[in-house]
Write a protein that holds these residues in place. Structure first.
Motif, PDB file in Angstrom:
ATOM      1  N   VAL A 136       9.300  -6.155   2.366  1.00  0.00           N
ATOM      2  CA  VAL A 136       8.313  -5.175   2.053  1.00  0.00           C
ATOM      3  C   VAL A 136       6.912  -5.442   2.772  1.00  0.00           C
ATOM      4  O   VAL A 136       6.596  -6.463   2.790  1.00  0.00           O
ATOM      5  N   ASP A 137       6.539  -4.302   3.437  1.00  0.00           N
ATOM      6  CA  ASP A 137       5.011  -4.446   4.177  1.00  0.00           C
ATOM      7  C   ASP A 137       4.075  -4.880   3.209  1.00  0.00           C
ATOM      8  O   ASP A 137       4.105  -4.207   2.235  1.00  0.00           O
ATOM      9  N   TRP A 138       3.214  -5.812   3.700  1.00  0.00           N
ATOM     10  CA  TRP A 138       2.144  -6.005   3.007  1.00  0.00           C
ATOM     11  C   TRP A 138       1.178  -4.959   2.643  1.00  0.00           C
ATOM     12  O   TRP A 138       0.768  -4.871   1.503  1.00  0.00           O
ATOM     13  N   GLY A 139       1.142  -4.186   3.253  1.00  0.00           N
ATOM     14  CA  GLY A 139       0.222  -2.771   3.039  1.00  0.00           C
ATOM     15  C   GLY A 139       0.568  -2.155   2.036  1.00  0.00           C
ATOM     16  O   GLY A 139       0.243  -1.575   1.199  1.00  0.00           O
ATOM     17  N   ASP A 140       2.215  -2.149   2.047  1.00  0.00           N
ATOM     18  CA  ASP A 140       2.689  -1.403   0.887  1.00  0.00           C
ATOM     19  C   ASP A 140       2.655  -2.035  -0.693  1.00  0.00           C
ATOM     20  O   ASP A 140       2.461  -1.329  -1.428  1.00  0.00           O
ATOM     21  N   ILE A 141       2.474  -3.332  -0.562  1.00  0.00           N
ATOM     22  CA  ILE A 141       2.435  -4.289  -1.530  1.00  0.00           C
ATOM     23  C   ILE A 141       0.535  -3.794  -2.076  1.00  0.00           C
ATOM     24  O   ILE A 141       0.327  -3.599  -3.315  1.00  0.00           O
ATOM     25  N   ASP A 142      -0.048  -3.894  -1.033  1.00  0.00           N
ATOM     26  CA  ASP A 142      -1.534  -3.515  -1.595  1.00  0.00           C
ATOM     27  C   ASP A 142      -1.822  -2.233  -2.258  1.00  0.00           C
ATOM     28  O   ASP A 142      -2.397  -2.419  -3.164  1.00  0.00           O
ATOM     29  N   ASN A 143      -0.926  -1.363  -1.678  1.00  0.00           N
ATOM     30  CA  ASN A 143      -1.064   0.269  -2.427  1.00  0.00           C
ATOM     31  C   ASN A 143      -0.596   0.200  -3.701  1.00  0.00           C
ATOM     32  O   ASN A 143      -0.872   0.632  -4.826  1.00  0.00           O
ATOM     33  N   LEU A 144       0.752  -0.788  -3.806  1.00  0.00           N
ATOM     34  CA  LEU A 144       1.348  -0.693  -5.446  1.00  0.00           C
ATOM     35  C   LEU A 144       0.617  -1.447  -6.175  1.00  0.00           C
ATOM     36  O   LEU A 144       0.353  -1.174  -7.661  1.00  0.00           O
ATOM     37  N   VAL A 145      -0.204  -2.595  -5.682  1.00  0.00           N
ATOM     38  CA  VAL A 145      -1.095  -3.346  -6.727  1.00  0.00           C
ATOM     39  C   VAL A 145      -2.299  -2.541  -6.964  1.00  0.00           C
ATOM     40  O   VAL A 145      -2.743  -2.324  -8.194  1.00  0.00           O
ATOM     41  N   LEU A 146      -2.910  -1.714  -6.275  1.00  0.00           N
ATOM     42  CA  LEU A 146      -4.097  -0.975  -6.736  1.00  0.00           C
ATOM     43  C   LEU A 146      -3.571   0.263  -7.349  1.00  0.00           C
ATOM     44  O   LEU A 146      -4.163   0.683  -8.524  1.00  0.00           O
ATOM     45  N   GLN A 147      -2.344   0.699  -7.312  1.00  0.00           N
ATOM     46  CA  GLN A 147      -1.795   1.829  -8.129  1.00  0.00           C
ATOM     47  C   GLN A 147      -1.596   1.194  -9.612  1.00  0.00           C
ATOM     48  O   GLN A 147      -1.979   1.880 -10.264  1.00  0.00           O
ATOM     49  N   ALA A 148      -0.859   0.039  -9.801  1.00  0.00           N
ATOM     50  CA  ALA A 148      -0.677  -0.400 -10.837  1.00  0.00           C
ATOM     51  C   ALA A 148      -1.971  -0.823 -11.590  1.00  0.00           C
ATOM     52  O   ALA A 148      -1.980  -0.564 -12.946  1.00  0.00           O
ATOM     53  N   ALA A 149      -3.019  -1.333 -10.883  1.00  0.00           N
ATOM     54  CA  ALA A 149      -4.418  -1.301 -11.603  1.00  0.00           C
ATOM     55  C   ALA A 149      -4.732  -0.237 -12.301  1.00  0.00           C
ATOM     56  O   ALA A 149      -5.284  -0.390 -13.283  1.00  0.00           O
ATOM     57  N   VAL A 150      -4.764   0.806 -11.406  1.00  0.00           N
ATOM     58  CA  VAL A 150      -5.381   2.091 -12.071  1.00  0.00           C
ATOM     59  C   VAL A 150      -4.322   2.690 -13.116  1.00  0.00           C
ATOM     60  O   VAL A 150      -5.141   3.030 -14.171  1.00  0.00           O
ATOM     61  N   GLU A 151      -3.105   2.501 -13.135  1.00  0.00           N
ATOM     62  CA  GLU A 151      -2.267   2.866 -14.060  1.00  0.00           C
ATOM     63  C   GLU A 151      -2.474   2.092 -15.482  1.00  0.00           C
ATOM     64  O   GLU A 151      -2.171   2.519 -16.662  1.00  0.00           O
ATOM     65  N   LEU A 152      -2.799   1.073 -15.434  1.00  0.00           N
ATOM     66  CA  LEU A 152      -3.033  -0.058 -16.398  1.00  0.00           C
ATOM     67  C   LEU A 152      -4.437  -0.182 -16.838  1.00  0.00           C
ATOM     68  O   LEU A 152      -4.725  -0.923 -17.916  1.00  0.00           O
ATOM     69  N   HIS A 153      -5.239   0.525 -16.286  1.00  0.00           N
ATOM     70  CA  HIS A 153      -6.735   0.920 -16.713  1.00  0.00           C
ATOM     71  C   HIS A 153      -7.409  -0.530 -16.365  1.00  0.00           C
ATOM     72  O   HIS A 153      -8.223  -0.973 -17.419  1.00  0.00           O
ATOM     73  N   LEU A 154      -6.984  -1.191 -15.312  1.00  0.00           N
ATOM     74  CA  LEU A 154      -7.659  -2.443 -14.996  1.00  0.00           C
ATOM     75  C   LEU A 154      -8.767  -2.124 -13.661  1.00  0.00           C
ATOM     76  O   LEU A 154      -8.483  -1.221 -13.204  1.00  0.00           O
ATOM     77  N   PRO A 155      -9.647  -3.135 -13.841  1.00  0.00           N
ATOM     78  CA  PRO A 155     -10.770  -2.947 -12.604  1.00  0.00           C
ATOM     79  C   PRO A 155      -9.885  -3.254 -11.373  1.00  0.00           C
ATOM     80  O   PRO A 155      -8.953  -3.918 -11.419  1.00  0.00           O
ATOM     81  N   ARG A 156     -10.536  -2.873 -10.459  1.00  0.00           N
ATOM     82  CA  ARG A 156      -9.830  -3.214  -9.004  1.00  0.00           C
ATOM     83  C   ARG A 156      -9.928  -4.681  -8.715  1.00  0.00           C
ATOM     84  O   ARG A 156     -10.831  -5.350  -8.944  1.00  0.00           O
ATOM     85  N   PRO A 157      -8.638  -5.125  -8.584  1.00  0.00           N
ATOM     86  CA  PRO A 157      -8.644  -6.523  -8.489  1.00  0.00           C
ATOM     87  C   PRO A 157      -9.370  -7.191  -7.211  1.00  0.00           C
ATOM     88  O   PRO A 157      -9.358  -6.674  -6.095  1.00  0.00           O
ATOM     89  N   THR A 158     -10.002  -8.204  -7.413  1.00  0.00           N
ATOM     90  CA  THR A 158     -10.767  -8.840  -6.413  1.00  0.00           C
ATOM     91  C   THR A 158     -10.745 -10.322  -6.530  1.00  0.00           C
ATOM     92  O   THR A 158     -10.373 -10.750  -7.610  1.00  0.00           O
ATOM     93  N   ASN A 159     -10.785 -11.201  -5.485  1.00  0.00           N
ATOM     94  CA  ASN A 159     -11.136 -12.435  -5.620  1.00  0.00           C
ATOM     95  C   ASN A 159     -12.216 -12.975  -6.729  1.00  0.00           C
ATOM     96  O   ASN A 159     -11.994 -14.062  -7.338  1.00  0.00           O
TER      97      ASN A 159
END
Length: 325
Positions: A191-214
């Motif tokens: 799976v393309d890393w960019g697609d994983i990036d988008n899924l991570v951001l999508q899941a964070a919004v869905e779970l009411h979590l802040p935007r993940p950062t280091n």
């Protein structure tokens, strides 16, 4: 989708507001369902004109006979296609669950007290049930796991696909759920890393979590180690050793004290028969106490731990730091 979230206010629009009241034994206060439906439910009120605060105020007055401060426990989010006949706002509607801010308040209306274990058969089909059934301490720890894995991924610190899949799978097993989380748990190789990036951001919004950062990942890891030290699950030196690995001498200034405390532990290492320190146990014990104090400060929310810097290191600049850094 059911989300445990203490972040008030909940997302809008809100269709219903519910009030969860429990006693010392963990029983929940329930009232007969409305509309002639069988069974019982949490005290509930419909939100009109989008005014959640007013609806919640009316509900607490009806239940307790007076206004009562509450905290958000979580919410149910329903998603339906636009154009589908639906009695609540579409395409998204939220149904919040709140609890009294202080314990001990007793309802002033008739109802029954049911235990979520012995009376689960009467309650487990309610949409809000996962908020009660899930271990909230475990859910909080799991959200930290997700923020750590996702923050390291998005900021290119650690593109560990297996960690992304594993943390998403563990979250689903625990009871957290969202479309994005399911896709992350089922990621296929290639799976393309960019697609994983988008899924991570999508899941964070869905779970009411802040935007993940280091930065968030670092803080979550820091607080986890600090709590483990305070609970006696981890030696104080494990916290400083983690800081040395994860933060290093060129990391955030506020955490440099932990790295230098780890240097202090290293200076107390002995080589039997060659290098021995007569009062080493006392020095290690004193150092442990300093680290425990730092751990308590971390859990309390402090971000600058400079006051725990060992004296010998106070005037020594960080490697690679400029004179005015």
């Amino acid at each position: 989708m059911v989300l445990a979230s203490p972040d008030d206010p909940a997302p809008t629009p809100v269709g219903l507001v519910r009030l969860l009241i429990d006693d010392e034994s963990g029983r929940l206060f329930c009232v007969p369902r409305t509309g002639g439906r069988p069974g019982v439910d949490l005290p509930t009120i419909t939100v009109t004109d989008g005014d959640t605060a007013t609806a919640l105020n009316r509900l607490t007055r009806a239940v307790f006979g007076q206004a009562c401060a509450t905290t958000l426990m979580g919410f149910v989010r329903n998603t339906v296609p636009e154009g589908v006949e639906y009695e609540w706002p579409s395409p998204v509607a939220h149904f919040t669950v709140h609890r009294p801010a202080s314990s001990g308040a007793l309802p002033a209306l008739d109802g029954v007290w049911l235990h979520p274990v012995s009376d689960a058969d009467q309650l487990s089909e309610r949409h809000w049930w996962p908020l009660v059934a899930v271990d909230h301490d475990a859910a909080t720890a799991m959200c930290d796991d997700l923020l750590i894995a996702w923050g390291l991924w998005l900021d290119d610190v650690d593109r560990d696909r297996d960690r992304i899949v594993g943390s998403a799978t563990d979250a689903l097993v625990l009871g957290l759920d969202s479309p994005g989380l399911r896709e992350l748990a089922g990621l296929e190789i290639g799976v393309d890393w960019g697609d994983i990036d988008n899924l991570v951001l999508q899941a964070a919004v869905e779970l009411h979590l802040p935007r993940p950062t280091n930065e968030l990942a670092l803080r979550a890891e820091l607080e986890r180690h600090a709590r483990q030290v305070l609970r006696g699950e981890e030696a104080p030196g494990a916290l400083t050793a983690w800081a040395h690995r994860r933060v290093g001498h060129e990391g955030p200034r506020g955490l440099l004290a932990l790295v230098r405390l780890d240097d202090e532990y290293a200076m107390l290492e002995e080589v039997p028969g060659y290098w021995e320190i007569p009062d080493r146990p006392e020095q290690v014990s004193a150092l442990d106490e300093v680290v425990r104090s730092a751990a308590a400060a971390i859990v309390a929310g402090e971000t600058d731990l400079s006051r725990f810097m060992p004296d010998r290191w106070r005037d020594i600049p960080r490697p690679g730091a400029s004179a005015d850094a």
